[in-house]
Design a protein around this motif. Structure first.
Motif, PDB file in Angstrom:
ATOM      1  N   SER A  91       0.830  -1.200   0.000  1.00 49.45           N
ATOM      2  CA  SER A  91       0.000   0.000   0.000  1.00 49.45           C
ATOM      3  C   SER A  91       0.870   1.258   0.000  1.00 49.45           C
ATOM      4  CB  SER A  91      -0.928  -0.011   1.208  1.00 49.45           C
ATOM      5  OG  SER A  91      -1.689   1.162   1.258  1.00 49.45           O
ATOM      6  N   ILE A  92       1.924   1.242   0.809  1.00 51.60           N
ATOM      7  CA  ILE A  92       2.867   2.369   0.842  1.00 51.60           C
ATOM      8  C   ILE A  92       3.504   2.546  -0.539  1.00 51.60           C
ATOM      9  CG2 ILE A  92       5.081   3.192   1.809  1.00 51.60           C
ATOM     10  CD1 ILE A  92       2.880   3.320   3.909  1.00 51.60           C
ATOM     11  N   CYS A  93       3.913   1.441  -1.149  1.00 55.32           N
ATOM     12  CA  CYS A  93       4.529   1.502  -2.481  1.00 55.32           C
ATOM     13  C   CYS A  93       3.566   2.108  -3.494  1.00 55.32           C
ATOM     14  CB  CYS A  93       4.949   0.116  -2.943  1.00 55.32           C
ATOM     15  SG  CYS A  93       6.342  -0.537  -2.043  1.00 55.32           S
ATOM     16  N   GLN A  94       2.316   1.714  -3.409  1.00 55.02           N
ATOM     17  CA  GLN A  94       1.315   2.256  -4.325  1.00 55.02           C
ATOM     18  C   GLN A  94       1.115   3.752  -4.080  1.00 55.02           C
ATOM     19  OE1 GLN A  94      -2.423   0.207  -4.231  1.00 55.02           O
ATOM     20  NE2 GLN A  94      -3.215   1.316  -5.987  1.00 55.02           N
ATOM     21  N   ASP A  95       1.009   4.136  -2.809  1.00 55.61           N
ATOM     22  CA  ASP A  95       0.824   5.553  -2.477  1.00 55.61           C
ATOM     23  C   ASP A  95       1.991   6.409  -2.973  1.00 55.61           C
ATOM     24  OD1 ASP A  95      -1.541   4.845  -1.237  1.00 55.61           O
ATOM     25  OD2 ASP A  95      -0.751   5.062   0.805  1.00 55.61           O
ATOM     26  N   LEU A  96       3.209   5.857  -2.894  1.00 58.19           N
ATOM     27  CA  LEU A  96       4.399   6.598  -3.312  1.00 58.19           C
ATOM     28  C   LEU A  96       4.707   6.428  -4.800  1.00 58.19           C
ATOM     29  CD1 LEU A  96       6.657   5.955  -0.186  1.00 58.19           C
ATOM     30  CD2 LEU A  96       5.407   8.053  -0.788  1.00 58.19           C
ATOM     31  N   ARG A  97       3.864   5.665  -5.485  1.00 56.00           N
ATOM     32  CA  ARG A  97       3.937   5.464  -6.934  1.00 56.00           C
ATOM     33  C   ARG A  97       5.242   4.827  -7.411  1.00 56.00           C
ATOM     34  NH1 ARG A  97      -0.688   7.000  -8.597  1.00 56.00           N
ATOM     35  NH2 ARG A  97      -1.706   8.959  -8.115  1.00 56.00           N
ATOM     36  N   PHE A  98       5.759   3.875  -6.648  1.00 54.70           N
ATOM     37  CA  PHE A  98       6.934   3.134  -7.108  1.00 54.70           C
ATOM     38  C   PHE A  98       6.516   2.214  -8.243  1.00 54.70           C
ATOM     39  CE2 PHE A  98       8.352   3.978  -2.684  1.00 54.70           C
ATOM     40  CZ  PHE A  98       9.423   4.775  -3.028  1.00 54.70           C
ATOM     41  N   LYS A  99       7.394   2.091  -9.230  1.00 51.84           N
ATOM     42  CA  LYS A  99       7.116   1.217 -10.362  1.00 51.84           C
ATOM     43  C   LYS A  99       7.697  -0.174 -10.164  1.00 51.84           C
ATOM     44  CE  LYS A  99       6.548   4.705 -13.888  1.00 51.84           C
ATOM     45  NZ  LYS A  99       7.009   5.193 -15.193  1.00 51.84           N
ATOM     46  N   THR A 100       8.809  -0.267  -9.477  1.00 51.05           N
ATOM     47  CA  THR A 100       9.467  -1.562  -9.270  1.00 51.05           C
ATOM     48  C   THR A 100       9.802  -1.732  -7.804  1.00 51.05           C
ATOM     49  OG1 THR A 100      10.405  -1.506 -11.489  1.00 51.05           O
ATOM     50  CG2 THR A 100      11.408  -3.032  -9.941  1.00 51.05           C
ATOM     51  N   PHE A 101       9.538  -2.930  -7.314  1.00 47.22           N
ATOM     52  CA  PHE A 101       9.744  -3.287  -5.915  1.00 47.22           C
ATOM     53  C   PHE A 101      10.623  -4.526  -5.931  1.00 47.22           C
ATOM     54  CE2 PHE A 101       7.028  -3.891  -1.817  1.00 47.22           C
ATOM     55  CZ  PHE A 101       8.092  -4.417  -1.134  1.00 47.22           C
ATOM     56  N   ARG A 102      11.755  -4.481  -5.257  1.00 51.64           N
ATOM     57  CA  ARG A 102      12.636  -5.652  -5.232  1.00 51.64           C
ATOM     58  C   ARG A 102      13.037  -5.990  -3.815  1.00 51.64           C
ATOM     59  NH1 ARG A 102      18.162  -6.059  -4.906  1.00 51.64           N
ATOM     60  NH2 ARG A 102      19.133  -4.149  -4.266  1.00 51.64           N
ATOM     61  N   LEU A 103      13.564  -7.183  -3.656  1.00 47.55           N
ATOM     62  CA  LEU A 103      14.012  -7.654  -2.357  1.00 47.55           C
ATOM     63  C   LEU A 103      14.933  -8.841  -2.556  1.00 47.55           C
ATOM     64  CD1 LEU A 103      12.185 -10.476  -1.541  1.00 47.55           C
ATOM     65  CD2 LEU A 103      10.428  -8.732  -1.681  1.00 47.55           C
ATOM     66  N   GLU A 104      15.518  -9.290  -1.481  1.00 44.93           N
ATOM     67  CA  GLU A 104      16.302 -10.522  -1.482  1.00 44.93           C
ATOM     68  C   GLU A 104      15.698 -11.425  -0.414  1.00 44.93           C
ATOM     69  OE1 GLU A 104      18.111  -7.532  -0.708  1.00 44.93           O
ATOM     70  OE2 GLU A 104      18.451  -7.155  -2.836  1.00 44.93           O
ATOM     71  N   VAL A 105      15.703 -12.724  -0.675  1.00 47.15           N
ATOM     72  CA  VAL A 105      15.190 -13.690   0.289  1.00 47.15           C
ATOM     73  C   VAL A 105      16.077 -14.932   0.229  1.00 47.15           C
ATOM     74  CG1 VAL A 105      13.502 -14.641  -1.365  1.00 47.15           C
ATOM     75  CG2 VAL A 105      13.129 -14.937   1.095  1.00 47.15           C
ATOM     76  N   ALA A 106      16.334 -15.512   1.384  1.00 45.79           N
ATOM     77  CA  ALA A 106      17.159 -16.717   1.441  1.00 45.79           C
ATOM     78  C   ALA A 106      16.502 -17.830   0.618  1.00 45.79           C
ATOM     79  CB  ALA A 106      17.344 -17.171   2.887  1.00 45.79           C
ATOM     80  N   SER A 107      17.291 -18.519  -0.172  1.00 41.36           N
ATOM     81  CA  SER A 107      16.740 -19.555  -1.042  1.00 41.36           C
ATOM     82  C   SER A 107      16.028 -20.650  -0.246  1.00 41.36           C
ATOM     83  CB  SER A 107      17.840 -20.159  -1.923  1.00 41.36           C
ATOM     84  OG  SER A 107      18.798 -20.844  -1.134  1.00 41.36           O
ATOM     85  N   GLN A 108      16.453 -20.893   0.990  1.00 37.18           N
ATOM     86  CA  GLN A 108      15.833 -21.931   1.821  1.00 37.18           C
ATOM     87  C   GLN A 108      14.561 -21.466   2.532  1.00 37.18           C
ATOM     88  OE1 GLN A 108      18.813 -23.607   4.455  1.00 37.18           O
ATOM     89  NE2 GLN A 108      20.344 -23.526   2.841  1.00 37.18           N
ATOM     90  N   ASN A 109      14.234 -20.184   2.437  1.00 39.81           N
ATOM     91  CA  ASN A 109      13.056 -19.648   3.115  1.00 39.81           C
ATOM     92  C   ASN A 109      11.831 -19.812   2.203  1.00 39.81           C
ATOM     93  OD1 ASN A 109      11.130 -18.243   4.553  1.00 39.81           O
ATOM     94  ND2 ASN A 109      12.484 -16.527   5.037  1.00 39.81           N
ATOM     95  N   THR A 110      11.354 -21.034   2.121  1.00 36.92           N
ATOM     96  CA  THR A 110      10.264 -21.354   1.199  1.00 36.92           C
ATOM     97  C   THR A 110       8.943 -20.682   1.583  1.00 36.92           C
ATOM     98  OG1 THR A 110       9.833 -23.408   2.403  1.00 36.92           O
ATOM     99  CG2 THR A 110      11.292 -23.554   0.483  1.00 36.92           C
ATOM    100  N   VAL A 111       8.713 -20.464   2.860  1.00 31.99           N
ATOM    101  CA  VAL A 111       7.477 -19.812   3.296  1.00 31.99           C
ATOM    102  C   VAL A 111       7.437 -18.370   2.778  1.00 31.99           C
ATOM    103  CG1 VAL A 111       6.147 -19.037   5.302  1.00 31.99           C
ATOM    104  CG2 VAL A 111       7.199 -21.305   5.314  1.00 31.99           C
ATOM    105  N   ALA A 112       8.533 -17.636   2.967  1.00 30.37           N
ATOM    106  CA  ALA A 112       8.582 -16.250   2.486  1.00 30.37           C
ATOM    107  C   ALA A 112       8.529 -16.203   0.965  1.00 30.37           C
ATOM    108  CB  ALA A 112       9.840 -15.558   3.000  1.00 30.37           C
ATOM    109  N   ARG A 113       9.224 -17.102   0.297  1.00 29.84           N
ATOM    110  CA  ARG A 113       9.213 -17.111  -1.168  1.00 29.84           C
ATOM    111  C   ARG A 113       7.802 -17.325  -1.699  1.00 29.84           C
ATOM    112  NH1 ARG A 113      13.889 -21.024  -3.104  1.00 29.84           N
ATOM    113  NH2 ARG A 113      13.090 -20.385  -5.135  1.00 29.84           N
ATOM    114  N   LYS A 114       7.051 -18.202  -1.057  1.00 30.41           N
ATOM    115  CA  LYS A 114       5.667 -18.439  -1.467  1.00 30.41           C
ATOM    116  C   LYS A 114       4.827 -17.178  -1.237  1.00 30.41           C
ATOM    117  CE  LYS A 114       1.633 -21.323  -0.715  1.00 30.41           C
ATOM    118  NZ  LYS A 114       1.019 -22.376   0.084  1.00 30.41           N
ATOM    119  N   MET A 115       5.012 -16.532  -0.098  1.00 36.73           N
ATOM    120  CA  MET A 115       4.266 -15.309   0.187  1.00 36.73           C
ATOM    121  C   MET A 115       4.550 -14.247  -0.882  1.00 36.73           C
ATOM    122  SD  MET A 115       4.238 -12.746   3.510  1.00 36.73           S
ATOM    123  CE  MET A 115       5.880 -12.097   3.214  1.00 36.73           C
ATOM    124  N   TYR A 116       5.828 -14.065  -1.238  1.00 38.18           N
ATOM    125  CA  TYR A 116       6.167 -13.067  -2.244  1.00 38.18           C
ATOM    126  C   TYR A 116       5.523 -13.411  -3.589  1.00 38.18           C
ATOM    127  CZ  TYR A 116       9.542 -11.553   1.257  1.00 38.18           C
ATOM    128  OH  TYR A 116      10.130 -11.114   2.418  1.00 38.18           O
TER     129      TYR A 116
END
Length: 172
Positions: A91-116
């Protein structure tokens, strides 16, 4: 309840960080973002205590943002609080009108990867040995499509060295 982080939240945030061992940020790493113009540092409260946080940052004048850190206290995981934080963050990203959102996540963190993935991120690359004992997957989400859509991809010459990334245009 989700709100902006304040100085008195830092001890609880550091307690949450303990779950990451050698990967934990130092308190100063968080404190510098409390009043930074180009960052959004938010916490989630449950039972009158800070049980999670996220830190979103960007460079002034750009349409790119990065989720630098997000975490939920271990005893509160699995209750949808990470989803709540990501919803707030998006919601913050939308309000600030960002076009691209990136992040890093540990390859073994399958729960977070699924959420993303459920939030519309796609895994664009791998940064080898980004974490002490794991690679990072680099999910990205574009706000809009079209000829100026941008995606974060690892810089090949730097992968595994310093983990830098660069935005490149992707044709539709």
């Amino acid at each position: 309840m989700i709100r902006s982080a304040i100085n008195t939240d830092l001890p609880a945030i550091m307690q949450i960080e303990q779950q990451f061992g050698e990967e934990a940020w130092p308190i100063g790493g968080f404190a510098r973002y409390l009043h930074r113009q180009s960052a959004c540092f938010r916490v989630i409260i449950s039972n009158n205590q800070v049980v999670g946080y996220y830190l979103l940052e960007w460079r002034a004048g750009t349409t790119l943002c990065r989720l630098s850190s997000i975490a939920i206290a271990p005893e509160y995981q699995g209750r949808g609080l990470g989803h709540d934080l990501m919803t707030d963050c998006m919601s913050i990203c939308q309000d600030l009108r960002f076009k691209t959102f990136r992040l890093e996540v540990a390859s073994q963190n399958t729960v977070a990867r699924k959420m993303y993935r459920n939030f519309g991120f796609r895994e664009c690359g791998v940064i080898e040995q980004y974490y002490h004992n794991d690679n990072a997957i680099t999910p990205s989400r574009d706000r809009w499509s079209g000829p100026d859509a941008r995606v974060w991809l690892p810089l090949p010459s730097l992968v595994g060295v310093i983990g830098r990334s660069v935005a490149v245009a992707i044709s539709p």
